[in-house]
Design a protein around this motif. Sequence first.
Motif, short mmCIF file in Angstrom:
data_model
loop_
_atom_site.label_atom_id
_atom_site.label_comp_id
_atom_site.label_asym_id
_atom_site.label_seq_id
_atom_site.Cartn_x
_atom_site.Cartn_y
_atom_site.Cartn_z
N MET A 121 -3.15 -2.02 -9.72
CA MET A 121 -3.17 -2.86 -8.54
C MET A 121 -4.31 -3.86 -8.63
O MET A 121 -5.40 -3.53 -9.07
CB MET A 121 -3.32 -1.97 -7.31
N ASP B 124 -2.07 -7.73 -4.42
CA ASP B 124 -2.21 -7.93 -2.98
C ASP B 124 -2.94 -9.25 -2.73
O ASP B 124 -4.17 -9.30 -2.76
CB ASP B 124 -2.99 -6.76 -2.37
N ALA C 121 2.00 1.76 -3.45
CA ALA C 121 0.90 2.26 -4.28
C ALA C 121 0.56 3.71 -3.95
O ALA C 121 -0.09 4.39 -4.73
CB ALA C 121 -0.34 1.39 -4.07
N ARG D 206 -4.10 -0.64 -18.15
CA ARG D 206 -3.36 0.60 -17.88
C ARG D 206 -1.98 0.59 -18.49
O ARG D 206 -1.38 1.64 -18.69
CB ARG D 206 -3.20 0.80 -16.37
N ALA E 215 -12.18 -6.09 -5.56
CA ALA E 215 -12.64 -4.69 -5.53
C ALA E 215 -13.18 -4.24 -6.88
O ALA E 215 -12.87 -3.16 -7.35
CB ALA E 215 -11.53 -3.76 -5.06
N PHE F 116 -6.50 -6.42 -6.16
CA PHE F 116 -6.74 -6.56 -4.73
C PHE F 116 -7.20 -7.96 -4.37
O PHE F 116 -7.71 -8.70 -5.21
CB PHE F 116 -7.79 -5.55 -4.27
N GLN F 117 -7.06 -8.27 -3.09
CA GLN F 117 -7.46 -9.59 -2.60
C GLN F 117 -8.94 -9.84 -2.83
O GLN F 117 -9.33 -10.91 -3.26
CB GLN F 117 -7.13 -9.66 -1.10
N ILE G 202 1.01 3.02 -11.81
CA ILE G 202 0.91 1.68 -11.26
C ILE G 202 -0.49 1.14 -11.54
O ILE G 202 -1.40 1.90 -11.86
CB ILE G 202 1.12 1.67 -9.73
N ASN H 99 0.82 -1.21 0.00
CA ASN H 99 0.00 0.00 0.00
C ASN H 99 0.86 1.26 0.00
O ASN H 99 0.48 2.28 -0.57
CB ASN H 99 -0.94 0.01 1.21
N PRO I 241 -1.63 8.16 -5.72
CA PRO I 241 -1.62 6.86 -6.41
C PRO I 241 -1.84 6.96 -7.91
O PRO I 241 -1.21 6.24 -8.68
CB PRO I 241 -2.78 6.12 -5.75
N ARG J 277 -8.45 -5.06 -15.45
CA ARG J 277 -8.47 -3.66 -15.06
C ARG J 277 -7.04 -3.14 -14.87
O ARG J 277 -6.75 -1.98 -15.11
CB ARG J 277 -9.29 -3.52 -13.78
#
Lengths: 365, 296
Positions: free
Chosen positions: A80, A159, A51, A151, A86, A82-83, A78, A48, A73, A147
């Motif tokens: 990311m 994560d 990020a 980028r 999200a 997520f677990q 970057i 985090n 961020p 997603r």
Amino acid sequence: MAPILDIQNLVKNYGAVEILKNINVAIEPGDFLVLVGPSGCGKSTLLNCIAGLEPISGGTIAIGGRDMTHVSPKDRDIAMVFQSYALYPTMSVAKNITFGMKVRGVDAETQAQKLAEVAKQLQIEALLDRRPGQLSGGQRQRVAMGRALVRDPKLFLFDEPLSNLDAKLRVEMRSEIKKLHQNLGATMVYVTHDQIEAMTLATKIVVLKGGVVQQIGTPAEIYNRPANLFVADFMGSPAMNLIPVKARKNGAGMKIEIARQGAEPLVLHDTRVAELPEDVILGLRPEDIAEAGYRAGENVQTADCLIDMVEPAGADTYVVSHLGGKQVTARLHAETVAAPGQMLGLAFDLGKVSYFAPQTGERLN
Amino acid sequence: MTDLGFPQSQGRNWGHVALRCLLFLLLGLFALFYLMPLFVMVTTSLKSLEEIRTGSLVAFPRDVTFEAWRTAWSGACTGIQCEGLRPYFWNSVILAIPAVLISTLIGALNGYVISQWKFRGANLIFSLMLFGCFIPFQVVLLPMARMLGLMGLAGTIPGLIFVHVIYGIGFTTLFFRNYYVTIPAELVKAAKVDGAGFFRIFWSIFLPLSLPIIVVTVIWQFTQIWNDFLFGVSFSQAGTQPVTVALNNIVNSTTGVKEYNVDMAAAIIAALPTLFVYVVAGNYFIRGLTAGSVKG
């Protein structure tokens, strides 16, 4: 080449509690860095911080040669995963993937083109009109990756992305992430508590405990030459055998005595080390203890041991013996004839051995 | 226990049916009892004064007439004016709609900040807002009157809107905060990485998720504000009174014969909008819940 991610002297406090202590890590473009450690070790916090989702209390973070310590961020270049994935629950898969581009004002044509590319790459073309609630866990995982991929960032951050999947899917997605990394040549930072994930994916591993870096190295370095007892115990399954032994000078090498209950001590001779304190902990991985006759080499020494337990695991058979007051696991081939209560000749490969100081836990050889 | 025979279970079935019948009978009786006043109100409002005087309270009207409704809507006297409920009804509409919308929007923003953008003291502020929900109306009357006077809003509809918005924020914040607190924090993080800012995340991600709680809040706030009497009577003046105050004036200021039919019609008119909101939005609320695709 300049490091693509350079973390120097990073400190993170929550009030008076130190979460991360003086972290220094740097990786090159194309690296796959895995942050691994038990829960609560600060690995997710570190991610985090990279990020920019958590402010840091000291030190610097540079991404792509630019100082990003105080950059928000969205400007860190970057992406990311997520677990919990999200995903935005009210948006379709397509909208989820293009949301970032929409926010950044990318024109509709480019959006559609990139969406099509990513959807093809991840094989989610058929899902683009669905809502996240209508997808299975594995599909959501793919969308979350999409997603990030769309980028085309300097740095991918993951994560614990696989921890919500069932065991079979986890292995599948693991190799897909690995394939993705190889095909894209992208730089990735990946957080996990699963040491097998760390070993299989990483080009570089950081082992964390209590906010302190225990060791940084390639998977092979970490596995073969753990820097301390914690790393030795944490990495590898079944865990490394850690046996308290007595070491005595013996010519140019050392004589290693392993106490045994109700029997003479087991004595091994290690000619590769010149100096050890008297009390040391000997670390040997289960696969470095073989059945006598199945392992050859100048550092292999054989001794008869009493077998306490035999655990057939399909591909291998694990036998457990009692040495130096510890249970010692050896990984034998599947057809072994070992039986509990009987003696079996075991070959110890001293070429692979690690020695640790019992008090500090530090590696000695 | 192990050998329950057929006849025995048959007996149990009969007992079961009898119990069911009793249950429905009782529930039916309760429903009738509960609906009785409404029945009396509706039938009385449809009778002529003559019929009310001579007939029974619970009888159906012999000649249905809407005269009382017409009078209640546009002719009944509140004190010296005889314009019926109509102007006051519109007062209530232009008071309740902005007050509901503003308090709901502020509540949503507050809940969003308190649950997803935690700052030092966020919980304290939330507790204080909760405390605000339990302050009795009477306590704030005098300070609020002074406040409105200072702001130049005394006796105006914007003043009443202001009062209701302030008083409603506690509840609306509570509703939205409790709804948003169940949404994982990673959603905000993901949106931040995607480049969205505070309002973008609120507008594009949280508001679309909030339909069920918006409906609950709107029903609650509309009912509260439309039915409010105390603030309405305290902070309004002739011409800006809400419908509840006007209803009271109609019922209490008649001289001579008490026009029960007009009173009943006026009461029903004053109660219709909340009923309407509940029927329309309540239905929507249930649909929103059963759609089940809200959660990710």
